[in-house]
Design a protein around this motif. Structure first.
Motif, PDB file in Angstrom:
ATOM      1  N   ASP A 154      52.470  43.897  34.639  1.00 38.31           N
ATOM      2  CA  ASP A 154      51.216  44.292  34.002  1.00 38.31           C
ATOM      3  C   ASP A 154      50.448  43.083  33.474  1.00 38.31           C
ATOM      4  N   ARG A 155      51.156  42.040  33.116  1.00 35.70           N
ATOM      5  CA  ARG A 155      50.477  40.815  32.663  1.00 35.70           C
ATOM      6  C   ARG A 155      49.697  40.197  33.826  1.00 35.70           C
ATOM      7  N   VAL A 156      50.280  40.216  35.011  1.00 39.69           N
ATOM      8  CA  VAL A 156      49.574  39.733  36.205  1.00 39.69           C
ATOM      9  C   VAL A 156      48.321  40.565  36.442  1.00 39.69           C
ATOM     10  N   LEU A 157      48.464  41.883  36.386  1.00 36.67           N
ATOM     11  CA  LEU A 157      47.346  42.775  36.675  1.00 36.67           C
ATOM     12  C   LEU A 157      46.224  42.624  35.658  1.00 36.67           C
ATOM     13  N   ARG A 158      46.574  42.383  34.404  1.00 40.63           N
ATOM     14  CA  ARG A 158      45.531  42.192  33.391  1.00 40.63           C
ATOM     15  C   ARG A 158      44.700  40.953  33.696  1.00 40.63           C
ATOM     16  N   ILE A 159      45.347  39.895  34.155  1.00 42.45           N
ATOM     17  CA  ILE A 159      44.605  38.676  34.490  1.00 42.45           C
ATOM     18  C   ILE A 159      43.710  38.908  35.700  1.00 42.45           C
ATOM     19  N   VAL A 160      44.258  39.541  36.734  1.00 45.97           N
ATOM     20  CA  VAL A 160      43.478  39.779  37.946  1.00 45.97           C
ATOM     21  C   VAL A 160      42.253  40.638  37.637  1.00 45.97           C
ATOM     22  N   GLY A 161      42.429  41.615  36.761  1.00 46.01           N
ATOM     23  CA  GLY A 161      41.329  42.506  36.417  1.00 46.01           C
ATOM     24  C   GLY A 161      40.406  41.989  35.339  1.00 46.01           C
ATOM     25  N   ASP A 162      40.697  40.827  34.771  1.00 44.40           N
ATOM     26  CA  ASP A 162      39.875  40.284  33.694  1.00 44.40           C
ATOM     27  C   ASP A 162      38.511  39.856  34.245  1.00 44.40           C
ATOM     28  N   PRO A 163      37.416  40.238  33.616  1.00 39.10           N
ATOM     29  CA  PRO A 163      36.082  39.867  34.111  1.00 39.10           C
ATOM     30  C   PRO A 163      35.868  38.363  34.237  1.00 39.10           C
ATOM     31  N   ARG A 164      36.640  37.582  33.500  1.00 40.26           N
ATOM     32  CA  ARG A 164      36.470  36.130  33.557  1.00 40.26           C
ATOM     33  C   ARG A 164      36.938  35.529  34.880  1.00 40.26           C
ATOM     34  N   THR A 165      37.616  36.315  35.711  1.00 43.73           N
ATOM     35  CA  THR A 165      38.028  35.815  37.025  1.00 43.73           C
ATOM     36  C   THR A 165      37.036  36.184  38.120  1.00 43.73           C
ATOM     37  N   GLU A 166      35.961  36.868  37.753  1.00 42.57           N
ATOM     38  CA  GLU A 166      34.965  37.274  38.753  1.00 42.57           C
ATOM     39  C   GLU A 166      34.306  36.052  39.383  1.00 42.57           C
ATOM     40  N   GLY A 167      34.010  36.168  40.642  1.00 40.67           N
ATOM     41  CA  GLY A 167      33.443  35.060  41.388  1.00 40.67           C
ATOM     42  C   GLY A 167      34.454  34.360  42.263  1.00 40.67           C
ATOM     43  N   SER A 168      35.743  34.574  41.992  1.00 37.87           N
ATOM     44  CA  SER A 168      36.774  34.027  42.863  1.00 37.87           C
ATOM     45  C   SER A 168      36.822  34.845  44.145  1.00 37.87           C
ATOM     46  N   CYS A 169      37.117  34.188  45.241  1.00 38.22           N
ATOM     47  CA  CYS A 169      37.125  34.873  46.536  1.00 38.22           C
ATOM     48  C   CYS A 169      38.486  35.437  46.888  1.00 38.22           C
TER      49      CYS A 169
END
Length: 306
Positions: A154-169
């Motif tokens: 769940d810690r991995v999923l929280r990071i992936v879903g964090d808006p601050r990672t938007e823009g990564s391809c």
């Protein structure tokens, strides 16, 4: 191109633990050998501090020695927005923004908590995109940490879903220590795909416990579109006790059989790996390389002894 993309990481993750430096021109030559063979993507270096990871201290020189067309297929490891600025200024088109899911490893590897790295990612994304490049989110210790043990998915999923990672391809999940098993890899890759928002999901594995190829195939079955490997299984993380070599590029290619691969191309890559490992004084951990050198003449993938 159908099927997952193979990215060779010999010149970054592969070289991190080597005791003998590889000259810049030799690195550039290897980039061209791999690209000419048909390897779709490469990781060619890192902006980690040269005094901490000496084999990668000339990464910007490698970037400067490649053409724009070659750099379109190459990735550079970065950990800070400043790294991104330096990489794109040198001509890099693609950067892999990497930090660890576990705080303990992120502090050992990068010198800050995971949240600090995550908070800096919007600036890293902006610098990459403003330069017309691409940026990946790369998550080390996505399965286990050498200091904290098993990592909560769940810690991995929280990071992936964090808006601050938007823009990564892309989102790359890493079995940094090679301690995961196929059921764990498949489950996490599938869940990451559900929250990645259309980004390509990749898997970076190590073969420490002999599960490298099995884990990679489990990742593909669960939707991974990118796999990392290194020639001869070279590599490991200098800040992760217990980590050993990457899953071998040769082994992944033999299992995947992409359209561009032929027995002759595989034999050429095996030869390139043998030459490199001999030059570095490192063992060859690829089982497919052993198979290519066998005398099973009726099998089309063998090339016999050199």
């Amino acid at each position: 191109m159908t099927g997952p993309v193979l990215r060779d990481v010999t010149l970054r993750d592969g070289l991190q633990l080597t005791g003998k430096p590889l000259p810049t021109e030799r690195k550039i030559g290897l980039v061209r050998t791999l690209l000419a063979a048909g390897v779709p993507e490469l990781e060619i270096g890192s902006l980690a501090r040269g005094d901490l990871v000496p084999p990668l201290a000339d990464t910007l020189d490698v970037v400067a020695g490649l053409t724009p067309e070659e750099l379109e297929r190459c990735w550079v490891w970065v950990a800070t927005p400043r790294h991104v600025q330096k990489a794109v200024a040198a001509g890099a088109r693609n950067v892999q923004y990497c930090f660890s899911v576990s705080d303990a490893h992120n502090n050992a590897n990068i010198g800050r908590d995971t949240e600090v790295s995550l908070a800096a990612m919007p600036d890293a994304v902006r610098f990459a995109l403003d330069a017309g490049g691409r940026i990946q989110l790369c998550l080390a210790t996505a399965f286990t940490c050498p200091f904290e043990g098993p990592v909560d998915p769940d810690r991995v999923l929280r990071i992936v879903g964090d808006p601050r990672t938007e823009g990564s391809c892309d989102v790359i999940v890493c079995d940094t220590l090679g301690q995961a098993v196929p059921s764990e890899v498949g489950a996490l890759v599938e869940r990451v795909g559900e929250v990645a928002g259309g980004r390509r999901v990749g898997f970076h594995g190590h073969d420490t416990w002999g599960q490298g190829v099995a884990n990679a195939m489990a990742a593909v079955s669960s939707g991974a579109a990118l796999l990392d490997g290194a020639l001869g299984g070279l590599g490991g993380c200098p800040f992760a006790p217990g980590a050993s070599g990457n899953t071998a590029t040769e082994d992944l290619l033999f299992a995947l059989r992409p359209q561009w691969l032929s027995p002759a191309v595989l034999a050429g890559l095996v030869g390139a790996g043998e030459d490199l490992l001999a030059e570095l004084g490192e063992p060859n951990r690829s089982r497919a390389a052993q198979g290519v050198r066998s005398r099973a003449e009726a099998f089309p993938w063998t090339a016999g002894p050199r």
